[in-house]
Design a protein around this motif. Structure first.
Motif, PDB file in Angstrom:
ATOM      1  N   SER A   8       0.845  -1.204   0.000  1.00 14.34           N
ATOM      2  CA  SER A   8       0.000   0.000   0.000  1.00 14.34           C
ATOM      3  C   SER A   8       0.874   1.245   0.000  1.00 14.34           C
ATOM      4  O   SER A   8       1.919   1.283   0.637  1.00 14.34           O
ATOM      5  CB  SER A   8      -0.866   0.043   1.257  1.00 14.34           C
ATOM      6  OG  SER A   8      -1.632  -1.132   1.325  1.00 14.34           O
ATOM      7  N   PHE A  31     -13.252   5.879  -2.740  1.00 13.80           N
ATOM      8  CA  PHE A  31     -12.444   4.741  -3.179  1.00 13.80           C
ATOM      9  C   PHE A  31     -12.748   3.471  -2.390  1.00 13.80           C
ATOM     10  O   PHE A  31     -12.030   2.481  -2.496  1.00 13.80           O
ATOM     11  CB  PHE A  31     -10.955   5.108  -3.087  1.00 13.80           C
ATOM     12  CG  PHE A  31     -10.599   6.180  -4.084  1.00 13.80           C
ATOM     13  CD1 PHE A  31     -10.127   5.852  -5.335  1.00 13.80           C
ATOM     14  CD2 PHE A  31     -10.791   7.522  -3.787  1.00 13.80           C
ATOM     15  CE1 PHE A  31      -9.832   6.831  -6.279  1.00 13.80           C
ATOM     16  CE2 PHE A  31     -10.504   8.515  -4.721  1.00 13.80           C
ATOM     17  CZ  PHE A  31     -10.023   8.167  -5.970  1.00 13.80           C
ATOM     18  N   LYS A  46      -6.413   0.627  -0.864  1.00 15.32           N
ATOM     19  CA  LYS A  46      -7.212   1.410  -1.817  1.00 15.32           C
ATOM     20  C   LYS A  46      -7.042   2.911  -1.623  1.00 15.32           C
ATOM     21  O   LYS A  46      -7.559   3.699  -2.411  1.00 15.32           O
ATOM     22  CB  LYS A  46      -8.691   1.069  -1.642  1.00 15.32           C
ATOM     23  CG  LYS A  46      -9.055  -0.359  -2.001  1.00 15.32           C
ATOM     24  CD  LYS A  46     -10.548  -0.539  -1.810  1.00 15.32           C
ATOM     25  CE  LYS A  46     -10.974  -1.972  -2.061  1.00 15.32           C
ATOM     26  NZ  LYS A  46     -12.275  -2.242  -1.434  1.00 15.32           N
TER      27      LYS A  46
END
Ligand code: SF4
Ligand code: SF4
Lengths: 501, 259
Positions: A8, A31, A46
């Motif tokens: 991430s 998102f 995300k």
């Protein structure tokens, strides 16, 4: 191999002590990061760091941090380069991105310093004396011929071309309905009207609801000819032929079918759900002569309204601009390589084109040398970030500037660069109704008006310091600029002396 | 209703005027046409036209314009309604970004015919040059149509997003009915060809199909209208033997990106 090969980028942290489980973050994140299972959970993979949740959490319980994960340093293999390879090794394709060039190229504006008056020439106090920011866009006559009429009054003999008056030398750049939401366009239209300046439809046509603002709208005619018809062309105060865009010089555009809902379809005049493909060139323009043909086709269709030609700034921009002026354009819109976009392949956004500062200088110089500078107004865009940039752009030779990214930032945009996903949490670069409805056009307009008014004040203050009382006297006045830390060749191209000279 | 046929359907009592175009630069000619329309003329016959550009540019009126002579580039550009009949050849850019109406050319036409066209019909009796019907698109009940009596050059129907192109190939050598790169980037609409062609003339984004009954009916109607208006003898043409080009995908560029 795990699906999630890439770590991430950001870590979403919810302070569960503070969280009162109101679930606002779930609603606000475009998102889909948040979920609720007994408590608020977050899928950091995300997250794009758009800060919507942070702003809307009433308890300030959310923090977003960059993933501190260590990568072994390598001066040549920047982490972003490694990530790009991982992505393209997983799924074949061009890396898509949004907004403007984010690479740390030299920013010339930041190496230009503005002059001021001291002792020998008095500065002007803008609080005490009028400061003129009013600007006229369009072709100016080669000379004025006057005669005395029968009553002895002086009258003009040669007719003047149509010009557009703007109260501030700042207009809004072309952002299409489709790439941004109708509410975002509405906000810009309202602001343009209140400020006495212009907005630009971009290449997506003009929504019926914006026709009332037509006196402040430039309508665009791009290669896909989306939404271009007689009524549309006649609606605005000028027509712009979009040849290129700073974020993606030389390439076409693909607005994916998912973004072509009922309303966007109506404005673009294409069926719902089909991809809107803009060819890379206009296929009726392969030469300057062809460009002239379209310019005059548009003039014939609109009763000779001014025509602007928008190009991305590329290596031989000066010669191209000269051709555009001679082809009959009234304005040349130069979009520098930092210009924004809803979607562009990263390789093009980040590596194609030249800086706007150079383009303004060389175009202004070329047109002056050819004695045709009066034939066109130059609008500079693509990297105008502040009132200082406005002053510098005009001193380099622009008549006015256009702002796009700055306008979106004023309306909440966090430069997350994910515009192409259509999930913009700020209701700007999205067509999802639950997201677009959160952008109140009046709220947006007010912020845009505030921004442009603030910049205008600052521009006036700088003009006063320069001892100049009209923005016109600043145009092309490169003698009031000095460069710091630029190489001699760049100074020469810019026509600017180094500091101390 | 098809907006383009209005001018033809009017029976008689059409208010007609003739204009000698020889003396006029395009700007003046087009101004005159507009003022004639504004004073109520429904049919304007232009004699001695010799290369004046932009005739019909942006006109939204239900008017019939007959052109005797060769009109210049961008005939009917941005046009939205008129019927234009050219009794000679036409040049480049016929029906550029046209929205509705009809243009009939009783002769050849140049390059870039019907670029970005969204509605109406263009009938060219003989051949057309390069780049015909690029980025044609349909919208709601608007379905643009281009019919070419002879052959078409390279890039026919490139980037085509909607509408109908028909090439009849009358008097054209076998296999040469269209040029190369036909239908490149095509993602909507249909192209009908009276003669089969080699795959090498096609863009990667199109596929060849046989015509079905609906196609034949549609072709019969178009060809008879075409023949009536252009005067071309179409007796040797058999719609059942046509081939049809359709896009392989409506989203040819959907898989080009990673995020
Ligand atoms: S709203 Fe924005 S910052 Fe917050 S979690 Fe979602 S993507 Fe991340
Ligand atoms: S417009 Fe929206 S999606 Fe685009 S960069 Fe700004 S916040 Fe992100």
């Amino acid at each position: 191999m795990p699906d999630r090969f890439l770590p991430s980028e950001f870590i979403v942290n919810v302070d569960h002590q503070r969280c009162r489980r109101c679930k606002r973050c779930i609603l606000n994140c475009g998102f889909g990061v948040f979920d609720f299972q007994n408590m608020t959970t977050a899928d950091s993979s995300k997250c794009v760091a758009c800060h919507r949740c942070v702003v809307f959490c009433p308890e300030e319980a959310i923090t977003i941090t960059r993933n501190p994960l260590a990568y072994r340093e390598h001066a040549s293999w920047d982490v972003e380069l490694r990530k790009a390879i991982w992505k393209q090794a997983q799924n074949s394709g061009m890396i898509l991105t949004g907004m403007g060039n984010d690479k740390p190229w030299l920013n010339i504006f930041d190496h230009l310093l503005i002059d001021a008056c001291q002792v020998t020439n008095p500065s002007i106090d803008p609080l005490r004396e009028p400061m003129e920011l009013r600007t006229y866009l369009g072709r100016k006559p080669d000379r004025l011929e006057v005669k005395l009429d029968s009553e002895g009054k002086i009258v003009l003999e040669n007719p003047l071309e149509n010009n557009i008056m703007i109260n501030v030398p700042i207009i809004f750049s072309g952002m299409s309905y489709g790439s941004i939401s109708l509410n975002a366009q509405r906000a810009i239209a309202i602001a343009a009207e209140r400020l006495g300046t212009l907005m630009n439809t971009g290449e997506g046509g003009l929504h019926e609801e914006l026709y009332p603002y037509a006196d402040h709208i430039i309508v665009q005619c791009a290669s896909g000819r989306f939404g271009v018809h007689s009524k549309y062309l006649n609606a605005g105060v000028a027509v712009e032929i979009k040849i290129g865009q700073g974020a993606k010089p030389g390439i076409g555009g693909h607005l994916p079918g998912e973004k072509i809902g009922r309303e966007v379809s109506g404005t673009r005049m294409i069926p719902q759900g089909t991809d809107a493909l803009s060819p890379a060139p206009h296929h009726d323009i392969y030469s300057i002569e062809d460009l002239r043909q379209l310019i005059y086709a548009l003039k014939e269709a609109t009763g000779y309204k001014p025509v602007s030609v928008k190009i991305a700034t590329v290596h031989n921009v000066a010669a191209i601009a000269s051709g555009i002026a001679r082809a009959g354009a009234d304005m040349i819109y130069l979009d520098g390589f930092r210009g924004g976009t809803g979607a562009s392949p990263a390789v093009v956004r980040d590596h194609v084109g030249i800086p706007i500062e150079i383009a303004i200088a060389v175009v202004d110089e070329q047109l002056r040398n050819e004695g045709i500078r009066n034939m066109v107004s130059i609008i500079a865009a693509g990297g105008i970030r502040s009132s200082a940039d406005v002053v510098k752009a005009i001193a380099l030779g622009a008549d006015a500037v256009a702002i796009g990214t700055a306008a979106l930032i004023a309306m909440g945009c966090r430069l997350c660069q994910k515009c192409y996903t259509g999930n913009c949490s700020w209701g700007i670069a999205t067509q999802r109704p639950e997201l677009t409805s959160r952008l109140d056009p009046d709220w947006g307009a007010e912020r845009l008006v505030n921004l442009v008014n603030s910049w205008s004040l600052e521009v006036k203050e700088v003009l006063g310091a320069l001892g100049i009382n009209a923005i016109e006297s600043l145009r092309g006045n490169r003698d009031r600029l000095r460069s710091l830390g630029l190489d001699p060749a760049t100074n020469e191209v810019l026509g600017v002396k180094p500091v101390g000279k | 209703m098809d907006k383009s046929s209005h001018a033809l359907q009017r029976e008689e009592e059409v208010k007609t005027v003739e204009l000698d175009a020889r003396r006029f630069h395009y700007r003046e000619l087009n101004e005159r046409i507009k003022s004639l329309i504004n004073s109520g003329y429904e049919e304007i016959i232009l004699n001695g036209v010799n290369g004046q550009r932009y005739i019909g540019d942006g006109l939204v009126h239900k008017v019939r314009i007959v052109i005797n002579g060769v009109p210049g580039n961008d005939l009917g550009v941005f046009m939205d309604g008129p019927f234009i009949m050219v009794n000679d050849n036409a040049q480049d850019g016929v029906g550029n970004t046209m929205n509705s109406g009809m243009i009939v050319v009783r002769g050849h036409a140049g390059d870039v015919i019907g670029y970005g066209m969204r509605g109406g019909k263009i009938f060219i009796r003989d051949d057309v040059g390069y780049r015909t019907g690029i980025h044609m698109k349909s919208y709601r009940d608007q379905v643009p149509v281009i019919v070419v009596g002879g052959s078409a050059g390279d890039f026919l129907g490139e980037y085509m997003a909607g509408g109908i192109i028909v090439v009849l190939g009358v008097g054209v050598n076998s296999g040469k009915i269209v040029g190369h790169y036909t239908g490149t980037g095509m993602h909507g609409g249909v192209i009908y060809l009276a003669d089969s062609i080699d795959q090498s003339r096609l863009g990667n984004e199109v596929r060849i199909f046989l015509v079905n009954d609906d196609d034949v009916r549609r072709l019969e109607a178009l060809i008879s209208e075409f023949s009536r208006l252009t005067g071309l003898d179409v007796s040797g043409i058999d719609p059942e033997s046509f081939i049809k080009l359709l896009p392989a995908s409506h989203r040819p560029y959907g898989n080009m990106y990673v995020y």
